[in-house]
Design a protein around this motif. Structure first.
Motif, mmCIF file in Angstrom:
data_model
loop_
_atom_site.group_PDB
_atom_site.id
_atom_site.type_symbol
_atom_site.label_atom_id
_atom_site.label_comp_id
_atom_site.label_asym_id
_atom_site.label_seq_id
_atom_site.Cartn_x
_atom_site.Cartn_y
_atom_site.Cartn_z
ATOM 1 N N LEU A 156 0.833 -1.219 0.000
ATOM 2 C CA LEU A 156 0.000 0.000 0.000
ATOM 3 C C LEU A 156 0.865 1.265 0.000
ATOM 4 O O LEU A 156 0.603 2.224 -0.757
ATOM 5 C CB LEU A 156 -0.891 -0.037 1.243
ATOM 6 N N GLY A 157 1.883 1.293 0.833
ATOM 7 C CA GLY A 157 2.740 2.488 0.940
ATOM 8 C C GLY A 157 3.421 2.801 -0.381
ATOM 9 O O GLY A 157 3.461 3.961 -0.814
ATOM 10 N N GLN B 246 9.052 -0.731 -7.258
ATOM 11 C CA GLN B 246 9.716 -1.227 -6.063
ATOM 12 C C GLN B 246 8.737 -1.422 -4.913
ATOM 13 O O GLN B 246 8.644 -0.600 -4.010
ATOM 14 C CB GLN B 246 10.872 -0.306 -5.687
ATOM 15 N N PHE B 247 8.028 -2.557 -4.980
ATOM 16 C CA PHE B 247 7.116 -2.898 -3.898
ATOM 17 C C PHE B 247 7.890 -3.777 -2.917
ATOM 18 O O PHE B 247 7.596 -4.962 -2.723
ATOM 19 C CB PHE B 247 5.865 -3.588 -4.455
ATOM 20 N N ASN B 248 8.917 -3.157 -2.357
ATOM 21 C CA ASN B 248 9.781 -3.882 -1.424
ATOM 22 C C ASN B 248 10.320 -2.900 -0.410
ATOM 23 O O ASN B 248 10.116 -1.685 -0.531
ATOM 24 C CB ASN B 248 10.905 -4.591 -2.191
ATOM 25 N N ALA B 249 11.038 -3.425 0.608
ATOM 26 C CA ALA B 249 11.570 -2.535 1.649
ATOM 27 C C ALA B 249 12.963 -2.041 1.307
ATOM 28 O O ALA B 249 13.239 -0.841 1.360
ATOM 29 C CB ALA B 249 11.584 -3.260 2.998
ATOM 30 N N HIS B 250 13.858 -2.948 0.943
ATOM 31 C CA HIS B 250 15.222 -2.484 0.648
ATOM 32 C C HIS B 250 16.016 -3.472 -0.216
ATOM 33 O O HIS B 250 17.179 -3.750 0.070
ATOM 34 C CB HIS B 250 15.981 -2.121 1.940
ATOM 35 N N SER C 195 17.978 -3.552 -11.300
ATOM 36 C CA SER C 195 18.183 -4.845 -10.636
ATOM 37 C C SER C 195 17.512 -4.874 -9.266
ATOM 38 O O SER C 195 17.239 -5.946 -8.728
ATOM 39 C CB SER C 195 19.679 -5.141 -10.493
ATOM 40 N N SER C 196 17.276 -3.697 -8.681
ATOM 41 C CA SER C 196 16.667 -3.672 -7.349
ATOM 42 C C SER C 196 15.159 -3.453 -7.412
ATOM 43 O O SER C 196 14.527 -3.218 -6.390
ATOM 44 C CB SER C 196 17.310 -2.579 -6.497
ATOM 45 N N SER C 197 14.582 -3.534 -8.623
ATOM 46 C CA SER C 197 13.118 -3.455 -8.673
ATOM 47 C C SER C 197 12.561 -4.824 -8.268
ATOM 48 O O SER C 197 13.255 -5.838 -8.364
ATOM 49 C CB SER C 197 12.634 -3.063 -10.072
ATOM 50 N N GLY C 198 11.317 -4.838 -7.793
ATOM 51 C CA GLY C 198 10.721 -6.129 -7.462
ATOM 52 C C GLY C 198 9.747 -6.079 -6.305
ATOM 53 O O GLY C 198 9.470 -5.009 -5.744
ATOM 54 N N TYR C 199 9.254 -7.258 -5.970
ATOM 55 C CA TYR C 199 8.088 -7.394 -5.105
ATOM 56 C C TYR C 199 8.371 -8.326 -3.926
ATOM 57 O O TYR C 199 8.959 -9.389 -4.119
ATOM 58 C CB TYR C 199 6.925 -7.978 -5.914
#
Ligand SMILES: CC(C)(COP(=O)([O-])OP(=O)([O-])OC[C@H]1O[C@@H](n2cnc3c(N)ncnc32)[C@H](O)[C@@H]1OP(=O)([O-])[O-])[C@@H](O)C(=O)NCCC(=O)NCCSC(=O)C[C@@](C)(O)CC(=O)[O-]
Ligand SMILES: NC(=O)C1=CN([C@@H]2O[C@H](COP(=O)(O)OP(=O)(O)OC[C@H]3O[C@@H](n4cnc5c(N)ncnc54)[C@H](OP(=O)(O)O)[C@@H]3O)[C@@H](O)[C@H]2O)C=CC1
Length: 409
Positions: A276-277, A286-290, A312-316
Motif C-alpha cells: 500500500l505504501g 519497487q514494492f519492497n523494503a530495501h 536490478s533492485s526493482s521487485g516485489y
C-alpha cells in the motif's frame, strides 16, 4: 622525460592528465597523475594513492585517467542455505557497504532462513536486451519492415552470433510508435552480464539491416526500450538479465526466537508498507523494503555495474500467514549480473566472487552466473525478512543508533 618532469608539465597544463599514459608505463602514469592532481589542487591523496590496483590491467578494460582506488568495508553474511537449481548448500555472501547495521540485519535474516531449512529459488527468465531505434519513412514501410525482419530471422541471428562465441540471439521483440520501430534484441550471454556483448552484436545487426532494408535508418543502437540503467515497465514485464524468485517458510518459533516477532506482524507491515505504501507513493517498480541495499552491497563487492542497481533492485515482496508461520517470497524481474567480464576481473572483486564459488566462467557456460543470481535473490529474501521483522517490532532506530552511530541504546 622522467616522472617529475611529466608531473610538472601536467601541472602547467602542457599535457592533459590522460595524456600521461603516452609517456609512462601504466602504473607510473597512475602515480604521476595523482601527484599532478595533488599539486594542482594543493591537497594530498595518500589513501586514494595507496592501492593494490594494477593500472596495466585496468587500462583499456575498466577505467581511464585512474589516480588510485577507493576502499569500502566489506562484511560477510551467512551461512545462508540456498536450495536452488544451481546454488545448493550453505553460502557466505560478501556485502560492501558504509551503512552500519545493514550487514548485521541481513545476517540475522540469513540465520532465520537457514534455521528454517533454507531459501527455495528459481530463475524463470534469462536474457540481456539491447533495443536499437529505427526511423522508417511512413507506416506502410513500418509494416514491410516488420515482415522483412520476420522473414530474415535466421540471417539476423547469424550476423549477431558472428560477433561472439557465448552470445546467442534468443528473440526479437518489436515495438512501434508512428514511423519509429524499436527492435528489442534479447540475448543469452553465458556467464557475462552481457551489455558489451549485446551492444556489439546489435551494432552488427543494425549495419546488416541498413544495408539490406535501406528504408530503415538506425538512429541509435540503444533506443531506451532496452532499458539499461533506468527504471522501466518493459524490464519489469518482459524481464532483463535474470528474473529470479526466492521463497521460504519461517516457523513461528524461529520468528519469535531469532526475529522477535510474529507472522501476523510481518505480514501487516508488508501489506501496509511495501504494497500500500509504495502504491500511495506512486512507486511503480519497487514494492519492497530495501532490495537496493542488498543488491548495491553485493554489486559493489563483486564488480558488477553499479548503475544497474537501478533496475536490478526493482521487485516485489509477498507474504502470507500460514497457521502461525510466515510464507515470504521476493521476485526480482531484472537482475543484471555476471561472473566474467566488466569489473569481475579485478582482484578484490574476484576474491569476493570466489567466496561464493562463482568466480569466472561456469561449466557449462552460464551455470556460474545462474548460481550467483540464485544466491543474490536468496540474500535479498534474507534482507527483506529481517527488515520487515525489525520494523514490526520497532528495532530500526535502536539498531542504527548502535551500529550506525556507535551509541548504546
Ligand atoms: C541489528 C539487529 C540485527 C540486532 O538484532 P538482535 O536480535 O538484537 O541481535 P542479536 O545480538 O540477538 O543477534 C541476532 C543475530 O543478528 C545477527 N547479528 C547481530 N549483530 C551482528 C553483527 N554485529 N554482525 C553480524 N551479524 C550480527 C546475527 O545473525 C545474530 O545471530 P548470532 O550470529 O549471534 O547467532 C536488528 O536490530 C536489526 O536487524 N535491525 C534492523 C536494521 C536494518 O534492517 N537495517 C536495514 C537498513 S535500513 C535502510 O537502509 C532502508 C530503509 C529502512 O530506509 C528502507 C525502508 O524505508 O524500509
Ligand atoms: N556497451 C554498452 O553499451 C554497455 C557496457 N556496459 C559495460 O559492459 C561490461 C559488461 O559487458 P559484458 O559483455 O558482460 O562483458 P565483456 O565486455 O567483458 O565481455 C565478456 C567477454 O568474456 C568472454 N567470455 C569468456 N568466457 C565466457 C563465459 N563463460 N560466458 C560469457 N562470456 C565469456 C566473452 O567472449 P565471447 O563474446 O566471444 O563469447 C567476451 O569477450 C561492463 O564493464 C559494463 O559496465 C554496461 C552497460 C552498457
Amino acid at each position: 622525460m622522467n616522472i617529475d618532469e611529466i608531473v610538472e608539465k601536467a601541472v602547467k597544463g602542457e599535457i592533459e592528465l590522460h595524456e600521461i599514459d603516452n609517456f609512462l608505463e601504466a602504473n607510473a602514469a597512475m602515480v604521476a597523475r595523482r601527484l599532478a592532481l595533488e599539486k594542482i589542487l594543493g591537497i594530498s591523496l595518500p589513501s586514494i594513492g595507496s592501492t593494490i590496483l594494477d593500472y596495466s590491467e585496468i587500462k583499456n578494460r575498466n577505467a581511464e585517467n585512474v589516480i588510485g582506488g577507493i576502499q569500502i568495508p566489506v562484511g560477510i553474511v551467512g551461512p545462508l542455505k540456498v536450495n536452488g537449481d544451481y546454488a545448493k548448500g550453505n553460502f557466505y555472501v560478501p556485502l560492501a557497504t558504509t551503512e552500519g547495521a545493514l550487514i548485521a540485519s541481513v545476517n540475522r535474516g540469513c540465520k532465520a532462513i537457514t534455521k528454517a531449512g533454507g531459501a527455495k529459488v528459481k530463475i524463470i527468465f534469462d536474457g540481456m536486451a539491447r533495443a536499437p531505434i529505427f526511423k522508417l519513412p511512413n507506416i506502410d514501410s513500418v509494416v514491410n519492415f516488420l515482415q522483412w525482419i520476420n522473414k530474415n530471422l535466421d540471417k539476423i541471428k547469424e550476423v549477431a552470433e558472428s560477433t561472439t562465441s557465448h552470445g546467442k540471439l534468443k528473440e526479437i521483440q518489436p515495438f512501434v510508435l508512428g514511423n519509429n520501430v524499436w527492435l528489442r534484441f534479447v540475448f543469452e550471454t553465458g556467464d557475462a552480464m552481457g551489455m558489451n556483448m549485446a551492444t556489439i552484436a546489435s551494432e552488427a545487426i543494425c549495419n546488416f539491416i541498413e544495408s539490406e532494408f535501406t528504408e530503415a535508418k538506425c538512429i541509435a543502437v540503444s533506443g531506451n526500450m532496452c532499458s539499461d540503467k533506468k527504471q522501466s515497465m518493459v524490464n519489469s514485464i518482459f524481464g532483463r538479465g535474470k528474473t529470479v524468485i526466492a521463497e521460504t517458510l519461517i516457523p513461528s518459533t524461529i520468528l519469535k526466537e531469532v526475529l522477535h516477532t510474529t507472522a501476523e506482524a510481518i505480514h501487516e507491515v508488508n501489506l501496509r508498507k511495501n504494497l500500500l505504501g509504495s502504491a500511495r507513493a506512486g512507486n511503480v517498480y519497487q514494492f519492497n523494503a530495501h532490495f537496493a541495499n542488498i543488491i548495491a552491497a553485493i554489486f559493489l563487492a563483486t564488480g558488477q555495474d553499479m548503475a544497474q542497481v537501478v533496475e536490478s533492485s526493482s521487485g516485489y515482496t509477498w507474504t502470507e500467514v500460514r497457521g502461525e508461520d510466515l510464507y515470504i517470497s521476493v521476485t526480482l524481474p531484472s537482475l543484471e549480473v555476471g561472473t566474467v567480464g566488466g569489473g569481475t576481473r579485478l582482484p578484490t572483486q574476484r576474491e569476493a566472487l570466489s567466496i561464493m564459488g562463482v568466480a569466472g566462467g561456469g561449466n557449462p557456460p552460464g551455470s556460474n552466473v545462474k548460481k550467483f543470481a540464485e544466491i543474490i535473490a536468496s540474500t535479498v529474501l534474507a534482507g527483506e525478512l529481517n527488515l520487515l521483522s525489525a520494523l514490526s517490532n520497532k528495532e530500526l532506530g535502536r539498531a542504527h543508533k548502535m551500529l550506525g552511530r556507535g551509541i548504546k541504546a
